[in-house]
Structures are given as structure tokens and as C-alpha cells.
Design a protein around this motif. Structure first.
Motif, mmCIF file in Angstrom:
data_model
loop_
_atom_site.group_PDB
_atom_site.id
_atom_site.type_symbol
_atom_site.label_atom_id
_atom_site.label_comp_id
_atom_site.label_asym_id
_atom_site.label_seq_id
_atom_site.Cartn_x
_atom_site.Cartn_y
_atom_site.Cartn_z
ATOM 1 N N ARG A 118 0.848 -1.199 0.000
ATOM 2 C CA ARG A 118 0.000 0.000 0.000
ATOM 3 C C ARG A 118 0.880 1.244 0.000
ATOM 4 O O ARG A 118 0.595 2.220 -0.701
ATOM 5 C CB ARG A 118 -0.931 -0.003 1.208
ATOM 6 C CG ARG A 118 -1.920 1.162 1.161
ATOM 7 C CD ARG A 118 -2.800 1.208 2.363
ATOM 8 N NE ARG A 118 -2.053 1.822 3.437
ATOM 9 C CZ ARG A 118 -2.235 1.587 4.717
ATOM 10 N NH1 ARG A 118 -3.136 0.747 5.110
ATOM 11 N NH2 ARG A 118 -1.514 2.206 5.618
ATOM 12 N N GLU A 119 1.957 1.199 0.756
ATOM 13 C CA GLU A 119 2.879 2.340 0.787
ATOM 14 C C GLU A 119 3.481 2.583 -0.597
ATOM 15 O O GLU A 119 3.551 3.721 -1.065
ATOM 16 C CB GLU A 119 3.978 2.078 1.812
ATOM 17 C CG GLU A 119 4.932 3.231 1.982
ATOM 18 C CD GLU A 119 5.982 2.949 3.040
ATOM 19 O OE1 GLU A 119 7.083 3.503 2.897
ATOM 20 O OE2 GLU A 119 5.717 2.201 3.994
ATOM 21 N N TYR A 144 2.193 1.640 -3.492
ATOM 22 C CA TYR A 144 1.109 2.083 -4.373
ATOM 23 C C TYR A 144 0.850 3.574 -4.177
ATOM 24 O O TYR A 144 0.772 4.330 -5.148
ATOM 25 C CB TYR A 144 -0.165 1.277 -4.087
ATOM 26 C CG TYR A 144 -1.382 1.830 -4.792
ATOM 27 C CD1 TYR A 144 -1.593 1.584 -6.145
ATOM 28 C CD2 TYR A 144 -2.319 2.597 -4.115
ATOM 29 C CE1 TYR A 144 -2.701 2.095 -6.800
ATOM 30 C CE2 TYR A 144 -3.434 3.110 -4.762
ATOM 31 C CZ TYR A 144 -3.623 2.858 -6.091
ATOM 32 O OH TYR A 144 -4.723 3.369 -6.734
ATOM 33 N N ASN A 145 0.717 3.995 -2.925
ATOM 34 C CA ASN A 145 0.436 5.407 -2.664
ATOM 35 C C ASN A 145 1.577 6.304 -3.123
ATOM 36 O O ASN A 145 1.344 7.433 -3.561
ATOM 37 C CB ASN A 145 0.116 5.624 -1.187
ATOM 38 C CG ASN A 145 -1.282 5.129 -0.831
ATOM 39 O OD1 ASN A 145 -2.125 4.919 -1.704
ATOM 40 N ND2 ASN A 145 -1.524 4.924 0.441
ATOM 41 N N GLU A 146 2.799 5.818 -3.052
ATOM 42 C CA GLU A 146 3.938 6.591 -3.575
ATOM 43 C C GLU A 146 3.833 6.735 -5.100
ATOM 44 O O GLU A 146 4.054 7.812 -5.642
ATOM 45 C CB GLU A 146 5.247 5.919 -3.194
ATOM 46 C CG GLU A 146 6.475 6.692 -3.664
ATOM 47 C CD GLU A 146 7.769 6.000 -3.271
ATOM 48 O OE1 GLU A 146 8.766 6.232 -3.970
ATOM 49 O OE2 GLU A 146 7.791 5.254 -2.288
ATOM 50 N N ASN A 204 1.124 9.209 -5.829
ATOM 51 C CA ASN A 204 1.604 10.564 -5.577
ATOM 52 C C ASN A 204 2.502 11.056 -6.715
ATOM 53 O O ASN A 204 2.364 12.195 -7.170
ATOM 54 C CB ASN A 204 2.342 10.628 -4.240
ATOM 55 C CG ASN A 204 2.776 12.027 -3.908
ATOM 56 O OD1 ASN A 204 1.954 12.924 -3.794
ATOM 57 N ND2 ASN A 204 4.075 12.230 -3.778
ATOM 58 N N ARG A 262 -6.277 7.710 -7.363
ATOM 59 C CA ARG A 262 -6.719 7.845 -5.974
ATOM 60 C C ARG A 262 -5.893 6.942 -5.078
ATOM 61 O O ARG A 262 -5.776 5.757 -5.343
ATOM 62 C CB ARG A 262 -8.194 7.505 -5.877
ATOM 63 C CG ARG A 262 -9.008 8.490 -6.735
ATOM 64 C CD ARG A 262 -10.451 8.355 -6.553
ATOM 65 N NE ARG A 262 -10.828 8.799 -5.228
ATOM 66 C CZ ARG A 262 -12.085 8.836 -4.830
ATOM 67 N NH1 ARG A 262 -13.038 8.470 -5.636
ATOM 68 N NH2 ARG A 262 -12.377 9.221 -3.618
ATOM 69 N N PRO A 263 -5.342 7.510 -4.002
ATOM 70 C CA PRO A 263 -4.555 6.683 -3.079
ATOM 71 C C PRO A 263 -5.455 5.742 -2.284
ATOM 72 O O PRO A 263 -6.662 5.962 -2.166
ATOM 73 C CB PRO A 263 -3.887 7.707 -2.163
ATOM 74 C CG PRO A 263 -4.750 8.913 -2.247
ATOM 75 C CD PRO A 263 -5.390 8.908 -3.606
ATOM 76 N N THR A 306 -6.414 4.779 1.107
ATOM 77 C CA THR A 306 -6.319 5.379 2.431
ATOM 78 C C THR A 306 -7.268 4.701 3.397
ATOM 79 O O THR A 306 -8.228 4.049 2.994
ATOM 80 C CB THR A 306 -6.657 6.883 2.386
ATOM 81 O OG1 THR A 306 -7.981 7.040 1.860
ATOM 82 C CG2 THR A 306 -5.680 7.639 1.519
#
Length: 189
Positions: free
Chosen positions: A137-138, A140-142, A145, A169-170, A172
Motif C-alpha cells: 500500500r505504501e 502504491y500510494n507513492e 503521488n 486515488r490513493p 487510504t
């Protein structure tokens, strides 16, 4: 000489636009790849949940309501994954994580279940998958971003808008869902 300067300027501008486009494509694919890594882990964890429920059901006194809610949450996550609804997946996954914490907390009240080798193996496997999902998840969110910064930055935004690139979309979770689990409250249900 003027034609050569204009041709060179146009060529450089074209190369610059190609580089912008290729960079945006690379980032979009990075987001897709990062999501695919999460999706694989989610599927693996979801494949383990029925096994965990089956082991728990062998102990007649185990709370059937908890197991039913786990399977309902699993089904809801599967449906959201099929629709590729990342915000919904985040909310449902957090609900499922809370239910799993409840299963483990309630299992502590059943020494024979806690001692069951299959239960221990499944619990350990699901915990490892949870850790891997958090790591992915980290990443993916990076990736999200990085894409979003490019899509919203000038001059990339001009190319992105013209060619249909949109922010991703992150994944979250709500602040309350990230808090430590209140084990005592789980036993009071």
C-alpha cells in the motif's frame, strides 16, 4: 538559417512533449503495477479466510456471528475489487482487518482453538499477508503521488489534460481504523 533554427526548435519541442508523455505513461503503469501487487496479496488473504473460518467453526462454541461478519466483509471486498473501487476497498479492507482482530481476540478465549496447529498456521499466514499488504500500500500510494504530481504540475498538466491523464486515488484508511485495536472492547461484544 532561420528555417534551420525553427526546425531545430520544433524538433526539440516535439522531443520534449514526447518525453513528457512517456514519463506520464510510465507513472500510470507504475500505479497499475503497484495496484496489481496489492490485488494479488488481497486475493491470497481472501483465499485464506474461508480456511480460517472453517477451523474456527470446528469449535462449536466459537462466535458464529463474528465468522459470518468476516465472510460478509470478504464478499464485499471482493465485489469492490471487481469494480476497481479503490476508496471502497480501503474502507472495506479496514473493516475486515478489524473483524480479523476480533477473531484472534475471541480465539484467545478458546485454548483448544488457539492450540490448533491449523489455526496457528492460518493466523500466521494472514498476519504475514497483512504486513505485505501494508508495505505494498505504501508503494502504491507513492506511485499515485508521483503520477498526481506530474499530472498537476506545469507544463505536464497541459499534456496530461490533452491526452486524458487523470489523477489516481490513493488507498487510504480512516484515522480511527489506524488506531490500536482495543482488545478489551472486543471481548465485550
Amino acid at each position: 538559417m532561420t528555417k534551420w533554427i525553427i526546425a531545430t526548435a520544433l524538433g526539440l519541442a516535439l522531443l520534449y512533449l514526447i518525453a513528457l508523455y512517456n514519463g506520464l505513461v510510465r507513472l500510470r503503469h507504475e500505479v497499475t503495477r503497484s495496484w496489481a501487487n496489492i490485488d494479488v496479496l488481497l486475493k491470497q488473504r481472501h483465499d485464506e479466510l474461508p480456511k480460517l473460518v472453517a477451523v474456527c467453526q470446528q469449535y462449536a462454541r466459537f462466535e458464529q456471528d463474528t465468522l459470518t461478519r468476516v465472510m460478509e466483509a470478504r464478499s464485499a471486498v471482493r465485489d469492490a475489487r471487481a469494480r476497481n473501487d479503490v476508496p471502497r476497498i480501503g474502507a472495506l479492507e479496514e473493516q475486515l482487518r478489524g473483524l480479523l482482530a476480533q477473531v484472534w481476540a475471541v480465539a484467545e478465549a478458546y485454548p483448544e482453538l488457539s492450540a490448533d496447529a491449523r489455526f496457528g498456521e492460518l493466523s500466521a499466514r494472514i498476519s504475514r499477508l497483512e504486513d505485505a499488504i501494508a508495505d505494498r500500500r505504501e508503494l502504491y500510494n507513492e506511485a499515485v503521488n508521483n503520477l498526481n504530481v506530474r499530472v498537476e504540475s506545469f507544463p505536464d498538466t497541459l499534456v496530461a489534460q490533452a491526452l486524458g491523464f487523470t489523477p489516481a486515488r490513493p488507498l487510504t484508511f480512516a484515522a480511527r481504523d489506524k488506531a490500536d485495536v482495543d482488545i478489551a472492547a472486543l471481548f465485550q461484544r
